[in-house]
Design an enzyme around this catalytic site. Sequence first.
Site, PDB file in Angstrom:
ATOM      1  N   GLY A   1      31.568   9.680  51.061  1.00 51.23           N
ATOM      2  CA  GLY A   1      31.935   8.906  52.435  1.00 51.23           C
ATOM      3  C   GLY A   1      30.761   9.030  53.261  1.00 51.23           C
TER       4      GLY A   1
ATOM      5  N   GLY B   1      33.828  10.730  47.774  1.00 49.94           N
ATOM      6  CA  GLY B   1      34.625   9.689  48.233  1.00 49.94           C
ATOM      7  C   GLY B   1      34.481   8.721  47.023  1.00 49.94           C
TER       8      GLY B   1
ATOM      9  CD  GLU C   1      32.706  16.528  48.059  1.00 43.78           C
ATOM     10  OE1 GLU C   1      33.121  15.268  47.904  1.00 43.78           O
ATOM     11  OE2 GLU C   1      32.676  17.276  46.932  1.00 43.78           O
TER      12      GLU C   1
END
Length: 355
Positions: free
Chosen positions: A71, A120, A143
């Site tokens: 993302g 993502g 992440e």
Amino acid sequence: MNMDSDTHTGIRLDTRGPVGLLILSRPDTLNALTIDMIQALATGLRSFEADNDIKLIVICSDSPRAFCAGGDMKQIRQHAIDDDHEAIRHYFTHEYGLNLAIAKCRKPYLALIDGVAMGGGLGVSVHGRYRVVTEKALLAMPESRIGFFPDVGASWFLPRLPRRCGYWLGLTSASVKGAEAVAVGLATHHVPSESIDALLEGLHSALQLDSCSSCDEACRVVEQVLAEHGQATSAMNGSDQNDKQALDDIRSFEQTLMQREAWFADDDLQAIRTRLQQDSGQSADAAQLLSLLDSASPYSLDITLALFRQASGLELEDCLELELEAAQTACRHPDLVEGVRAVLVDKDRNPSWTT
């Protein structure tokens, strides 16, 4: 036939007969997903799903380096700095909505991963029926390095991977490459990078010849073509040196998976760390995983395991709802702003985490 020549969104739609192509086309950012890209993908997916002439939907990249690096977390960080939490909710609502739409797609959906796929990028691939990787593929959920947590439905798919693979993938941000992605369950097929064009042509030709009046029939055709183009392990029967090396690599990784399963045998972070510490003197792999764990955001580790526990037994849609609330909370935590700064903005790789 090109359906959309306007590339300002970073997404191109194209067709090859009965194959609908969702093409990620923002190479300067390794196809990091902006809100415009997410909405364009959702629109394209709906369009192909409604088109009776389309039998297979393929998502791929026109970048030689990346499928999708994740993302657009630099923009999310800026929203957090600006206290624009409505924009944050808007982004993740649409992203997770796309993940769910892919999972519920009524037609075969195939992700073709020939490069980096992180965060993502897994959200727009792993929820599909077919995930095809090449030897150039590198997959990860990184992440915990940026003060966030594995999202895009990861609270659903990571704990369901075999041999506790989802736990070390989610907690340490460790990556897997090529055939390793198949071994851990993130990918379904492995094909040589040089065979991508032939694979797409084979899918086009086979689906063109077969009427495929149902999803099951289309899947049968797709699986036949994938079997024909899949990476052979002929070393079992033949003498090709490259195949033998590939087989040796697979067997070595199998041993690695067995050991990692023992290290990450439960949800107790301290117990995991203790087992890694005990073996780190004799095992370079244990030392590396321990280093990754120790450099991760403590907040990320806690929220990741908490989500894994909360999501146990839930359907994907419910997991995404949990993640939506968790994402908004995480974006108010200082580790997100600091982690993205260290990894994606200043790139000093030296975050100062809260404890």
